[in-house]
Design an enzyme around this catalytic site. Structure first.
Site, mmCIF file in Angstrom:
data_model
loop_
_atom_site.group_PDB
_atom_site.id
_atom_site.type_symbol
_atom_site.label_atom_id
_atom_site.label_comp_id
_atom_site.label_asym_id
_atom_site.label_seq_id
_atom_site.Cartn_x
_atom_site.Cartn_y
_atom_site.Cartn_z
ATOM 1 N N THR A 283 0.856 -1.194 0.000
ATOM 2 C CA THR A 283 0.000 0.000 0.000
ATOM 3 C C THR A 283 0.885 1.234 0.000
ATOM 4 O O THR A 283 1.859 1.317 0.753
ATOM 5 C CB THR A 283 -0.929 0.028 1.221
ATOM 6 O OG1 THR A 283 -1.785 -1.117 1.195
ATOM 7 C CG2 THR A 283 -1.784 1.286 1.233
ATOM 8 N N PHE A 285 1.161 5.198 0.675
ATOM 9 C CA PHE A 285 0.567 6.279 1.454
ATOM 10 C C PHE A 285 1.201 7.602 1.047
ATOM 11 O O PHE A 285 2.366 7.649 0.642
ATOM 12 C CB PHE A 285 0.786 6.063 2.955
ATOM 13 C CG PHE A 285 0.114 4.829 3.511
ATOM 14 C CD1 PHE A 285 -1.088 4.928 4.193
ATOM 15 C CD2 PHE A 285 0.687 3.576 3.363
ATOM 16 C CE1 PHE A 285 -1.709 3.804 4.715
ATOM 17 C CE2 PHE A 285 0.076 2.443 3.882
ATOM 18 C CZ PHE A 285 -1.121 2.558 4.556
#
Length: 400
Positions: A283, A285
């Protein structure tokens, strides 16, 4: 991107908007220039003229530049220095400064004085991303993504760390929309390896689990494992919140998909580790702040922009070509329909009128705004763009 103008003195005196028609020469009236105006009017006239020249010397990419009320000529420098009542800033160190690239790793270096907002509860992956960026920061949980944006805007926290895309689940469109709604700047990125675990109450075996709670994306990323268990999937706001619900309900047949850190925080057992379908589950960010950082060339940088295009055949191709012509690598392109103006009506001489979606394009490219090639590319892009905004220029995260 803006071309640098020579250093100027800020004039806190009467703004140009207060000057009357008698203060400036009017060609329409045909009157000659009055050489008997007093020195104060001369200064006002020069303040206005130099202000216009200073504005023409810059070509802003963003619409976030502060307004400068005027410029004082060199004739007034000495008098301004001796006049304390004018409010001129003599000590430039007292003026607010933009963040530097060194602030990405926090200030001080251990991040002990940085307050960072994230969405979710303690133990969420967003908190882990915040701690990766600022190891000793004070993390501040928020219920929703927009609350994290507002916390930065209201000076409740220094920064916010929010997910923008996942290698399995794709882009998080909500945060793309919030990027335009809030006037924050991207000052960094964090790439986090995601390892999902199946959590349960102490003493519970994996085979006893009948219901599993977690964020919808986490449940989707563990589809094979959960299908083999034959459990009922229940959506939750975030993974850590799901772990907390398992503890609060106390039901032995209920489990959660969350991180191992969440299990430690809420006193749950890890029944299975790395249950995601793809091992390379990453992921990305973004780190948001009120002020941008000063881009450099000492490390790899990434720049994020958003723009809309004019009508015409091949306009998107031309927009992307401005980067290819200068050897700039695009790492991401995302299109989103405009909220305020979702449809565009185009006249066609043969078919009549047609209606299309009107899109905004988000692009990330590998170049620093300190590099001339990036500046020239955005200047070239403005020839085709109806709207262009630089969301941020920041160091790339190359460590997982």
């Amino acid at each position: 991107m803006a071309l640098k103008a020579p250093a100027i003195w800020v004039c806190p005196r009467t703004p140009c908007s207060d000057l009357g028609p008698s203060d400036l020469w009017s060609r329409k009236s045909g009157s000659a220039f009055n050489l008997r105006f007093d020195l104060d009017k001369f200064r006002k006239w020069e303040c206005c003229c130099l202000s216009v020249l200073a504005q023409r010397a810059t070509t802003p990419v963003e619409d976030e530049k502060p307004h400068v009320s005027g410029v004082e000529s060199s004739l007034d420098i000495e008098s301004a220095k001796g006049n304390e009542s004018r409010g001129f800033h003599k000590d430039l160190n007292l003026l607010p400064k933009p963040l530097s690239a060194n602030d990405f790793s926090s200030s001080p270096k251990d991040g002990s004085k940085v307050r960072v907002a994230y969405q979710g509860l303690p133990g969420a992956y967003s908190e882990a991303a915040a701690l990766k960026a600022y190891p000793k920061c004070e993390t501040v949980p928020c219920d929703q993504f927009e609350e994290a944006f507002k916390a930065v805007e209201l000076w409740l926290v220094d920064k916010a760390v929010l997910p923008i895309e996942n290698s399995v689940g794709g882009s998080i469109h909500r945060n793309y929309d919030l990027l335009l709604r809030h006037r924050l700047h991207i000052v960094g990125e964090v790439q986090l390896q995601v390892n999902h675990c199946l959590l349960g109450l102490p003493g519970v075996r994996k085979e006893e689990i009948k219901k599993v709670l977690s964020h919808p994306q986490a449940l989707a990323q563990c589809d094979v494992m959960l299908s083999n268990l034959g459990v009922v999937r229940i959506n939750a706001d975030d993974t850590a919140g799901a772990a907390q619900m398992v503890v609060s309900t106390g039901l032995r047949e209920t489990g959660a998909v969350a991180s191992a850190r969440a299990a430690e925080i809420y006193g749950l057992d890890v029944l299975a580790e790395k249950i995601q379908d793809d091992d390379d589950n990453i992921t990305r960010f973004l780190i948001f702040a009120r002020e941008p950082i000063i881009p450099g060339t000492d490390r790899p940088y990434k720049t994020s922009i958003v723009f809309t295009l004019q009508e015409g055949a091949g306009v998107l191709f031309k927009a992307l070509a401005v980067f290819a012509l200068r050897g700039i690598n695009l790492t991401k392109i995302e299109s989103r329909p405009q909220k305020q103006r979702p449809l565009r009506v185009v006249d066609d001489s043969n078919q009549g009128s047609a209606t299309y979606f009107d899109y905004m394009f988000y692009i990330d490219f590998e170049a620093s705004m300190a590099e001339p090639r990036a500046q020239y590319a955005l200047e070239h892009l403005q020839e085709f763009a109806r709207f262009l905004r630089v969301l941020g220029c920041y160091p790339m995260d190359t460590i997982l």
